[in-house]
Scaffold this motif. Structure first.
Motif, PDB file in Angstrom:
ATOM      1  N   GLU B  75     -12.801 -74.293  -0.020  1.00  0.00           N
ATOM      2  CA  GLU B  75     -13.675 -74.609   1.123  1.00  0.00           C
ATOM      3  C   GLU B  75     -13.761 -76.109   1.400  1.00  0.00           C
ATOM      4  O   GLU B  75     -14.381 -76.528   2.366  1.00  0.00           O
ATOM      5  CB  GLU B  75     -15.065 -73.976   0.951  1.00  0.00           C
ATOM      6  N   PRO B 100     -17.007 -69.043   9.236  1.00  0.00           N
ATOM      7  CA  PRO B 100     -18.018 -68.761   8.204  1.00  0.00           C
ATOM      8  C   PRO B 100     -17.567 -69.078   6.780  1.00  0.00           C
ATOM      9  O   PRO B 100     -18.397 -69.209   5.882  1.00  0.00           O
ATOM     10  CB  PRO B 100     -18.257 -67.247   8.354  1.00  0.00           C
ATOM     11  N   PHE B 101     -16.270 -69.209   6.571  1.00  0.00           N
ATOM     12  CA  PHE B 101     -15.784 -69.526   5.224  1.00  0.00           C
ATOM     13  C   PHE B 101     -15.932 -71.012   4.881  1.00  0.00           C
ATOM     14  O   PHE B 101     -15.757 -71.399   3.735  1.00  0.00           O
ATOM     15  CB  PHE B 101     -14.307 -69.125   5.090  1.00  0.00           C
ATOM     16  N   TYR B 102     -16.194 -71.815   5.906  1.00  0.00           N
ATOM     17  CA  TYR B 102     -16.300 -73.260   5.679  1.00  0.00           C
ATOM     18  C   TYR B 102     -17.750 -73.689   5.898  1.00  0.00           C
ATOM     19  O   TYR B 102     -18.206 -73.763   7.044  1.00  0.00           O
ATOM     20  CB  TYR B 102     -15.347 -74.012   6.617  1.00  0.00           C
TER      21      TYR B 102
END
Lengths: 256, 282
Positions: B75, B100-102
């Motif tokens: 991330e 949303p993953f970061y």
């Protein structure tokens, strides 16, 4: 931060896997089954034959195995291209989360949606055929031994499709299918050694006879039952489970 | 921030692409990685991103091992590859899927980058040209909020105004906490961004230096007549004169043509080494 498993992250990965591997084309294909059933009905001679027909069950089986294989084999299709592989491998989630999300999608969600949609379609088709043609195919008895066997075959072969998509960058499903069919034939022929024949004829070794015909036989004595189960355990369950497990390590160690 | 110690990598046994290289990169900088085709620029980025595993030695990125590909590492690192394969969704849907993953993803930066690149959020990725897709990925990388940005040929496929937009967007994003590494052949496109230079040749790091240090000791001029042999390190004929790489003996300030420096390094690495007072791995 938990680098192995995090529920929130897992949900995100699962949602992404779901979005990136659309199920709609498979459902459209599934919608063809009632049409095919309708044509089979026109060709049939008399309602009684159709009422007893195994055609719906056969079609569902063929569909589930073929599309289930395809869906599982394509689960890691993004790894076949450098750009897709980079995006997938560098997605901020653990290897376990990514693998679990795809495995759930392939092994649980996909078959469940197919089963649910098939039942809905079959009910609609049944209502229509009954209303317009005073006929309805027999519903599949989902608790029957035949269904259990077909699901068993499906689930035991699914890791092979899953692994094929990972092992080969291009046409993994097809290459995997050829590989495992050849492997099956070789193993089957090896199991027939000693019976005097290397063919798919009715002559089977005592072992194959026992394990293939007697698996669900309630009248088997305990000793034979244990041996039969042991054979299946070593010959099918464990290799299949190990193959599934290997896909996790394969994705974890995968590089470009 | 990035520490590479005696790191080697080979695709085939006994044929190393990179051989026992050492590199240190600090946050707050933009590093340019130059080298001829097949010298290992992309491989180096892949190793830093955990997409390849070193065959020997160690890589540490902010104290983490890239090859473990832990979420806490991933991330913080975003890689823009040369080739990319995008899903058939709209630009906006792509952002919604992956942002949303970061945790430090900035919607403001994303929208600003799209606007700067003149990209419509509702455009379908499958309808975009290669250059436009590249802009989407670059916008995402810049907005990702990652501490480390890895770019492989970022200006490939970009038109002239977009190259300028990319430079502006990236320079605005790089602060004391962040680091960008750009592997490229098009050094003119990114020369203004770079503050460090890494040149790879024959499995090794040929030059690793800050631009500040380089410009203290080297300069480039275009002249009709060739300058004094004492000052001249390398030259090439151009229409109407010579393009020359010189020793900067009098501390003159001026731009350093990185392409000329690269050519000089390729043909006479030892001469360049002798003109730099600090040690180089030549």
């Amino acid at each position: 931060m938990n680098n192995t498993f995090d529920v929130r992250r897992f949900v995100q990965v699962f949602r992404l896997s779901w979005q990136n591997q659309p199920i709609l084309p498979y459902l459209v294909l599934l919608g063809m089954i009632p049409l095919l059933l309708f044509f089979f009905f026109i060709d049939a001679h008399g309602a009684y034959v159709n009422l007893q027909s195994e055609t719906p069950f056969l079609m569902f089986n063929v569909y589930l195995c073929a599309c289930g294989w395809l869906h599982a084999g394509l689960a890691y299709s993004e790894l076949g291209k450098t750009g897709g592989a980079a995006r997938s491998l560098m997605l901020p989630a653990s290897a376990l989360e990514k693998w679990l999300a795809k495995s759930l999608l392939v092994g649980v969600v996909f078959p469940f949606i197919i089963w649910l949609t098939y039942n809905l379609l079959f009910e609609v088709f049944g209502w229509m055929s009954l209303h317009w043609m005073a006929f309805r195919y027999r519903s599949i008895d989902w608790g029957s031994g035949d269904v259990k066997i077909s699901l068993f075959i499906f689930y035991m072969s699914l890791p092979a499709a899953y692994a094929s998509g990972l092992a080969w960058k291009r046409l993994g499903v097809l290459k995997g299918l050829v590989f495992f069919v050849v492997l099956f034939i070789v193993l089957f022929q090896l199991a027939l050694i000693g019976t005097g024949g290397f063919s798919f004829g009715m002559e089977k070794s005592a072992l194959l006879e026992q394990v293939s015909m007697s698996y669900y036989d309630p009248q088997l004595d305990t000793h034979t039952q244990v041996l039969v189960r042991l054979f299946w355990m070593i010959g099918v369950f464990i290799p299949s489970f190990l193959l599934l497990l290997s896909t996790y390590f394969f994705t974890r160690e995968r590089t470009l | 921030m990035i520490d590479v110690q005696s790191m080697s990598f080979s695709y085939r046994k006994n044929r190393p692409v990179l051989d026992r290289i050492n590199l240190q990169m600090e946050a707050g900088g933009v590093y340019g990685v130059l080298g001829a085709n097949g010298v290992g620029k992309t491989t180096l980025l892949h190793l830093l991103g955990g997409l390849l595993f070193p065959t020997a030695g160690n890589i540490s990125v902010d104290g983490k091992k890239p090859m473990l590909r832990q979420p806490s590492f991933l991330e913080q690192v975003y890689y823009v590859p040369v080739e990319f394969d995008l899903p058939r969704v709209t630009v906006q849907a792509y952002q919604k899927r992956y942002a949303p993953f970061y945790p430090h993803f900035s919607i403001t930066s994303w929208l600003h980058a799209l606007e700067t690149f003149r990209l419509a959020a509702d455009a379908s990725l499958s309808d975009l040209s290669f250059g436009q897709k590249k802009k989407v990925i670059l916008s995402f990388a810049i907005a990702s909020g990652c501490q480390i940005l890895l770019f492989d040929e970022p200006t490939d496929g970009l038109d002239i105004p977009s190259k300028d937009s990319f430079r502006r967007l990236l320079s605005a994003r790089i602060d004391e906490q962040r680091l960008a590494i750009i592997a490229t052949h098009h050094v003119h496109d990114v020369a203004m961004l770079l503050d460090h230079l890494i040149v790879l040749k024959a499995q090794h790091v040929l030059l690793e230096s800050s631009l500040e240090q380089l410009t203290t000791h080297l300069r480039t001029v275009t002249t009709v007549q060739l300058p004094d042999a004492d000052e001249l390190l390398y030259s090439e004929r151009i229409p109407g004169g010579h393009h020359c790489l010189l020793r900067n003996t009098q501390g003159q300030e001026g731009p350093l043509d990185l392409e000329l420096l690269f050519k000089a390094l390729q043909s006479h690495p030892e001469i360049i080494q002798n003109s730099l007072p600090y040690e180089q791995h030549i």
